[in-house]
Motif scaffolding. Structure first.
Motif, short mmCIF file in Angstrom:
data_model
loop_
_atom_site.label_atom_id
_atom_site.label_comp_id
_atom_site.label_asym_id
_atom_site.label_seq_id
_atom_site.Cartn_x
_atom_site.Cartn_y
_atom_site.Cartn_z
N LEU A 21 0.83 -1.22 0.00
CA LEU A 21 0.00 0.00 0.00
C LEU A 21 0.86 1.26 0.00
CD1 LEU A 21 -2.78 1.40 0.19
CD2 LEU A 21 -2.67 1.09 2.67
N SER A 182 -15.12 0.27 2.09
CA SER A 182 -14.75 0.93 3.34
C SER A 182 -16.05 1.31 4.02
CB SER A 182 -13.93 2.19 3.03
OG SER A 182 -14.24 3.24 3.95
N GLU A 226 -6.06 6.92 -0.13
CA GLU A 226 -5.66 5.71 0.61
C GLU A 226 -6.80 4.69 0.64
OE1 GLU A 226 -3.48 6.31 4.17
OE2 GLU A 226 -3.68 4.21 4.79
N GLU A 227 -8.04 5.16 0.85
CA GLU A 227 -9.19 4.23 0.85
C GLU A 227 -9.35 3.58 -0.53
OE1 GLU A 227 -12.01 6.34 4.25
OE2 GLU A 227 -11.98 7.14 2.22
N GLN A 230 -6.52 1.10 -0.93
CA GLN A 230 -6.75 -0.03 -0.01
C GLN A 230 -7.81 -0.98 -0.59
OE1 GLN A 230 -5.21 -1.22 2.86
NE2 GLN A 230 -6.61 -2.89 2.36
N HIS A 231 -8.82 -0.40 -1.25
CA HIS A 231 -9.86 -1.21 -1.90
C HIS A 231 -9.21 -2.23 -2.86
CE1 HIS A 231 -13.77 -1.88 -4.00
NE2 HIS A 231 -13.02 -1.95 -5.08
N PHE A 233 -6.20 -3.42 -2.70
CA PHE A 233 -5.47 -4.45 -1.94
C PHE A 233 -6.44 -5.46 -1.32
CE2 PHE A 233 -2.22 -1.29 -2.52
CZ PHE A 233 -1.12 -2.07 -2.81
N THR A 234 -7.62 -4.98 -0.93
CA THR A 234 -8.64 -5.91 -0.41
C THR A 234 -9.02 -6.92 -1.50
OG1 THR A 234 -9.50 -4.20 1.05
CG2 THR A 234 -10.98 -6.05 0.61
#
Ligand code: SF4
Length: 366
Positions: A21, A182, A226-227, A230-231, A233-234
Motif C-alpha cells: 500500500l 470501506s 488511501e481508501e 486499499q480497496h 489491496f482488499t
C-alpha cells in the motif's frame, strides 16, 4: 512523500514486483503517468500478449424501483414515481426474441435495483426464462448487493440463494456494488445496501461454489486516495484466497442526477492513472476491463495503452449509467469494437464470459 520510498516503488513497478500500500501511494503521489503506463503495459503483455478482448453481450435492467435510496445513485426511483419501471415476463420475452437473432450473442448481463415487493421467485424465473430461450448463452447476473437483498428477503443464506440461482442457469456474477470497500465511505454513499463484509462474503461464497465473478471499483467521489488504493489491496487479498475473479472493472463516479451532484467527475488523467495502478496492484487478476460505456470510447481505447486488455461488449441498451448522465452511445457493433482495438495496435479477440476465444467466422476488421 519520502524520496527513497518513491524510488523503491518505481523500481518494483518497473520490475513487475508485487507492491504494498505504501508503495502504491508513493506511485500515486509521484504522478508519472507515462512511467505507470509503461509498467502497466508490460504487465498486461505478460498476461495477454497483444490480445484485447471484447464480447457480444446484452444488458437487461429489470427494474429501477429501489428501497435502498443510495445517495450515489441516479438510476433509482421510488414506487409510483414517474419514470419507474419493472419488466414483466412478456417484456423479457420480447427482449429475448430480439436477442435470439443477435449474431454470436455470448452473454446476457442482468443487474437491477432492489425492488420493495418483487419476490426472489421473480428474479429466479427471469434466469430460468433466459436459460430456456438462450441455452448456449452465459448469464451474468446480480451484484452481491442484489444477492444479499435476496437472502434478506427469503431468510435463506447467501450460499443457498447462489446455489438456487446456479441450478437455474446462472453462470457468473458481475461483481458490481463494491464501490469502495470501506465502511466509512459506504455509510455516506450507500448506507443501506450490502456492507463491506457482506459484499466480500457473497463474493467468496460464489467463488467457493465455482461461480466466477468480476470485481469492481467506483472511484472519484468522497473516498480518500488511501481508501481507494486499499480497496484494490482488499480485492487482491480475496483473489489470493479464492482465485475466482476474472476481471477487474473500474468506474469513475458520474455525479449528475445523484445526491452527490455537488462533486465533479474526475478527469481523464485520473482515469488513466487508476487504470495503470490497478493493473500493477492486481497482479493476480488476469484481465483489466476498460468499460467504454462509463469512460467514453475514446478514453477506453486509450486505456489499452495503460494496461487494460478488455473493452467489454456491444451492450445493447444500458440504463443505469446513462441515468447518471453518461452520454456514450447505448450500444456498439462488434466490427466497430474490433476496429478500435486494431487501431490501437492490438489483436481483437472475441470471447465468451470466461475469456475463451469465440470463433467469429469472419475476418477481423482491419
Ligand atoms: S445503487 Fe443500487 S441499491 Fe443503491 S439506490 Fe441505486 S439501484 Fe438501489
Amino acid at each position: 512523500m519520502i524520496k527513497e520510498l518513491i524510488l523503491q516503488a518505481r523500481e518494483k513497478a518497473n520490475a513487475g514486483l508485487r507492491l504494498n500500500l505504501q508503495e502504491a501511494l508513493a506511485l500515486y503521489e509521484d504522478n508519472d503517468l507515462l512511467f505507470l503506463a509503461d509498467c502497466a503495459r508490460r504487465m498486461k503483455e505478460k498476461k495477454s500478449g497483444r490480445q484485447v478482448f471484447y464480447n457480444v453481450n446484452k444488458h437487461i435492467n429489470l427494474t429501477n424501483i429501489c428501497t435502498s435510496g443510495c445517495p450515489l445513485c441516479a438510476f433509482q426511483k421510488k414506487e409510483g414515481e414517474p419514470g419507474g419501471f419493472v419488466l414483466e415476463e412478456t417484456d423479457i420475452a420480447k427482449i429475448l426474441e430480439e436477442a435470439k437473432v443477435t449474431r454470436n450473442l455470448g452473454e446476457i448481463h442482468i443487474v437491477s435495483a432492489l425492488h420493495p415487493d418483487k419476490p426472489f421467485e421473480y428474479y429466479l424465473n427471469v434466469v430460468k426464462q433466459v436459460r430456456q430461450a438462450l441455452p448456449q448463452v452465459d448469464i451474468k447476473a446480480f451484484t452481491p448487493v442484489e444477492i444479499v437483498h435476496f437472502s434478506q428477503m427469503t431468510g435463506k443464506s447467501i450460499k443457498e440463494v447462489l446455489e438456487i440461482l446456479q441450478k437455474a442457469g446462472l453462470s457468473s456474477l458481475p461483481g458490481g456494488g463494491a464501490e469502495i470497500l470501506s465502511d466509512r465511505v459506504r455509510e455516506i454513499i450507500c448506507p443501506k445496501k450490502a456492507t463491506t463484509v457482506q459484499w466480500i462474503e457473497t463474493i467468496k461464497t460464489a467463488h467457493k461454489l465455482g461461480i466466477r465473478t468480476n470485481c469492481t471499483m467506483m472511484y472519484g467521489h468522497i473516498e480518500t486516495i488511501e481508501e481507494r488504493l486499499q480497496h484494490l489491496f482488499t480485492l487482491r487479498d480475496i483473489q489470493d484466497e479464492t482465485g475466482g475473479f476474472q476481471a477487474f472493472v473500474s468506474f469513475p463516479f458520474h455525479p449528475a442526477n445523484t445526491g452527490l451532484d455537488y462533486l465533479k467527475r474526475v478527469g481523464s488523467w485520473e482515469d488513466m492513472k487508476m487504470m495503470a495502478l490497478s493493473r500493477l496492484i492486481l497482479d493476480n487478476v488476469d484481465h483489466i476491463k476498460a468499460f467504454w460505456i462509463m469512460l467514453t470510447m475514446p478514453i477506453a481505447q486509450l486505456a489499452l495503452g495503460f494496461g487494460a486488455d478488455d473493452l467489454d461488449g456491444t451492450i445493447g441498451e444500458e440504463k443505469i449509467i446513462h441515468a447518471a448522465g453518461a452520454n456514450t452511445g447505448r450500444g456498439i457493433t462488434r466490427s466497430k469494437l474490433r476496429q478500435l482495438i486494431t487501431e490501437a495496435g492490438f489483436e481483437p479477440v472475441e470471447r465468451d464470459t470466461f475469456y475463451h476465444p469465440v470463433e467469429t467466422g469472419e475476418e477481423a476488421v482491419k
